[in-house]
Enzyme design. Structure first.
Site, PDB file in Angstrom:
ATOM      1  CB  SER A  20      -0.886   0.024   1.253  1.00  0.00           C
ATOM      2  OG  SER A  20      -1.784  -1.046   1.234  1.00  0.00           O
ATOM      3  NE  ARG A  24      -2.532   4.668   0.394  1.00  0.00           N
ATOM      4  CZ  ARG A  24      -3.139   3.502   0.114  1.00  0.00           C
ATOM      5  NH1 ARG A  24      -2.444   2.503  -0.406  1.00  0.00           N
ATOM      6  NH2 ARG A  24      -4.431   3.348   0.341  1.00  0.00           N
ATOM      7  N   GLY A  91      -5.989  -3.720  -7.721  1.00  0.00           N
ATOM      8  CA  GLY A  91      -7.141  -2.924  -7.310  1.00  0.00           C
ATOM      9  C   GLY A  91      -6.720  -1.576  -6.753  1.00  0.00           C
ATOM     10  NE  ARG A 119     -10.537  -6.871  -6.518  1.00  0.00           N
ATOM     11  CZ  ARG A 119      -9.461  -6.524  -5.823  1.00  0.00           C
ATOM     12  NH1 ARG A 119      -8.266  -6.632  -6.368  1.00  0.00           N
ATOM     13  NH2 ARG A 119      -9.569  -6.082  -4.594  1.00  0.00           N
ATOM     14  CB  SER A 171     -12.936   0.536   1.097  1.00  0.00           C
ATOM     15  OG  SER A 171     -12.067   0.647  -0.001  1.00  0.00           O
ATOM     16  CD  GLN A 173      -8.104  -1.077  -3.036  1.00  0.00           C
ATOM     17  OE1 GLN A 173      -9.097  -1.356  -3.708  1.00  0.00           O
ATOM     18  NE2 GLN A 173      -7.058  -1.882  -2.957  1.00  0.00           N
ATOM     19  CG  ASP A 324      -5.269  -7.239   2.211  1.00  0.00           C
ATOM     20  OD1 ASP A 324      -6.432  -7.381   1.767  1.00  0.00           O
ATOM     21  OD2 ASP A 324      -4.572  -6.249   1.945  1.00  0.00           O
ATOM     22  CE  LYS A 351     -10.319  -6.978   0.426  1.00  0.00           C
ATOM     23  NZ  LYS A 351     -10.007  -5.547   0.290  1.00  0.00           N
ATOM     24  NE  ARG A 397      -2.692  -9.659   0.455  1.00  0.00           N
ATOM     25  CZ  ARG A 397      -1.431  -9.260   0.566  1.00  0.00           C
ATOM     26  NH1 ARG A 397      -0.520 -10.053   1.059  1.00  0.00           N
ATOM     27  NH2 ARG A 397      -1.065  -8.045   0.198  1.00  0.00           N
TER      28      ARG A 397
HETATM   29  C1  S3P Z   1      -5.543  -1.414   0.108  1.00  0.00           C
HETATM   30  C2  S3P Z   1      -6.745  -1.449   0.761  1.00  0.00           C
HETATM   31  C3  S3P Z   1      -7.499  -2.687   1.025  1.00  0.00           C
HETATM   32  C4  S3P Z   1      -6.623  -3.914   0.879  1.00  0.00           C
HETATM   33  C5  S3P Z   1      -5.785  -3.864  -0.372  1.00  0.00           C
HETATM   34  C6  S3P Z   1      -4.877  -2.647  -0.350  1.00  0.00           C
HETATM   35  C7  S3P Z   1      -4.892  -0.106  -0.114  1.00  0.00           C
HETATM   36  O1  S3P Z   1      -8.566  -2.790   0.108  1.00  0.00           O
HETATM   37  O2  S3P Z   1      -7.417  -5.082   0.884  1.00  0.00           O
HETATM   38  O3  S3P Z   1      -4.988  -5.030  -0.486  1.00  0.00           O
HETATM   39  O4  S3P Z   1      -3.681  -0.086  -0.440  1.00  0.00           O
HETATM   40  O5  S3P Z   1      -5.554   0.918   0.026  1.00  0.00           O
HETATM   41  P1  S3P Z   1      -9.988  -2.080   0.376  1.00  0.00           P
HETATM   42  O6  S3P Z   1      -9.791  -0.626   0.369  1.00  0.00           O
HETATM   43  O7  S3P Z   1     -10.844  -2.531  -0.767  1.00  0.00           O
HETATM   44  O8  S3P Z   1     -10.447  -2.602   1.696  1.00  0.00           O
END
Ligand code: S3P
Length: 437
Positions: A20, A24, A91, A119, A171, A173, A324, A351, A397
């Site tokens: 993550s 970023r 994602g 997704r 979430s 994301q 996760d 996921k 995973r």
């Molecule tokens: C992530 C947020 C999570 C996580 C993903 C990474 C991120 O997803 O499951 O592996 O980097 O912001 P969600 O925001 O859909 O919960």
């Protein structure tokens, strides 16, 4: 990949950089003025997809062995890509970049692999549309490919409208897509989520010069607000080890008899560290050493020793902090005495695979008594696990969680399509081999 039961595990492990945070660091570096230097970046397929997208939009990114240099061009410095942006299996790339692209004066199309393109993307499309973005799903099914149009002429400064969005899901994301669009909005943008999801965007964007505040309410919901921003400024980022990758070795150290592992420099941000709470509740022997803060993120070395685990209940506000890690936790629960109940985790269904299904299928193949539910699973632990054939369904995973199950089970476990570990942990199997006695 074939995994055999092993006698014991010993050694020191440095897990790869946090996925993550790595994503970023590229994104914010690209939008900042000046150079962002990133060390311990995760060279996994997902983060390389993010690099590819920003290179395609004119950002020079030097991927050297010891560090990454992102030569950012400022908030309004991206240029129109000549092709569809390939988001691969990621994602995080798709959802976060959609927030950024909604504020650009050029159109873009995002598309990924079969899993990614199935997704749900409505969760980001809806708030971005409320902010004035023109974002649609090409096939009209709420999934990628996504088409993001711009009504502005090149050179015009785009302007979205600041909104206060109440998200049904916790979430990061979704939250991050909205906050990133908020960089291009004409007023304050706010997101309220049921509980605070991972807050790397807030911590890192503030470091780059944005103004983000977080308020936690009495009912544990959280409101995050971002003010419109003139410029971000390049930073030096040292990415901590990914707790989601450390999770496999934490579990391995706990489950395999006669084991002692030191996992170094693991990110233990409380919005990510739910697995450590669960391990504690299950009776795990884990010692935190050398606690410090790295680029605003708390880290520690974790000393893990073989432990006798017992079942627990995992539900409510802790779920987003370990979402996760649930496949790995389910495997630990299968080896633990007693019953473990996992609730409030319906997000597992969206996921890389439906992880309620893929986790239950794998554990059943190894002899566990496990019942899938609408929002989690019930695992009756304590029965010896035997080797089996596990289809990872290309979910990194699932592949890693069952490789660890195989180390502690009788006989041989075969993980099909195991190369998918490249998404987040390219050296996973090499490391696993190195620490076996
Ligand atoms: C992530 C947020 C999570 C996580 C993903 C990474 C991120 O997803 O499951 O592996 O980097 O912001 P969600 O925001 O859909 O919960």
């Amino acid at each position: 990949m074939e995994i055999k039961a092993t006698k014991g595990l010993r050694g020191e492990i440095c897990v790869p950089g946090d996925k993550s945070i790595s994503h970023r660091s590229i994104m914010f570096g690209a939008l900042a003025k000046g150079t962002t230097e990133i060390t311990h970046f995760l060279q996994g397929a997902d983060c390389l997809s993010t690099i590819g997208c920003f290179r395609e939009m004119g950002i020079e990114i030097e991927n050297r062995p010891e560090k990454i240099l992102v030569h950012g061009k400022g908030l309004h410095g991206l240029s129109s890509p000549s092709t569809i942006l390939d988001v691969g299996n990621s994602g995080t790339t798709t959802r976060l970049i959609s927030g950024i692209l909604s504020g650009q004066p050029f159109p873009t199309i995002l598309s990924g692999d079969a899993s990614l393109n199935s997704r749900p993307m409505k969760r980001i499309m809806e708030p971005l549309q409320l902010m004035g973005a023109d974002i649609e799903s090409k096939s009209g099914n709420g999934c990628a490919p996504l088409i993001i149009n711009s009504h502005l002429k090149n050179g015009d400064k785009p302007s979205l409208t600041g909104i206060h969005y109440h998200s049904k899901v916790a979430s990061a994301q979704v939250k991050s897509a909205i906050l990133l669009a908020g960089l291009y909005a004409d007023g304050i943008t706010k997101v309220t989520e049921p509980v605070l999801s991972r807050n790397h965007t807030e911590l890192m964007l503030n470091g780059f010069g944005a103004q983000i505040t977080t308020k936690i309410h009495d009912d544990s919901s959280a409101t995050i607000a971002i003010a419109p921003c003139e410029e971000l400024f390049g930073q030096n980022i040292h990415v901590p080890g990914d707790i989601s990758s450390a999770a496999y070795f934490i579990a391995a150290g706990l489950l395999v008899p006669d084991s002692e592992l030191l996992i170094k420099n693991v990110g233990i941000n409380p919005t990510r560290a739910g697995i450590l709470e669960v391990c504690k509740a299950m009776g795990a022997d884990i010692t935190y050493l050398n606690e410090k803060t790295d680029s605003g993120e708390p880290t520690a070395d974790l000393l893990v020793k073989t432990s006798t685990l017992h079942g627990t209940t995992i539900e409510g506000a802790i779920i987003p902090t370990l979402i996760d890690e649930i496949p790995m936790i389910a495997v630990m629960a299968a080896f633990a005495e007693g019953t473990t109940v996992i609730k409030d985790a319906a997000e597992l269904k969206v996921k890389e695979t439906d992880r309620i299904q893929t986790t239950c299928e794998g554990l059943r193949a190894m002899g566990t008594d496990i019942i899938p539910t609408e929002d989690g699973m019930i695992i009756h632990g304590g029965k010896a696990l035997h080797g089996g054939i596990i289809n990872s369904y290309l979910d990194h995973r699932i592949a890693m969680a069952f490789a660890i199950a195989g180390l502690a089970a009788d006989g041989i476990t075969t993980i099909e399509n195991s190369q998918c570990v490249d998404v987040s942990y390219p050296d996973f199997f090499e490391t696993l081999k190195r620490i076996q006695l």
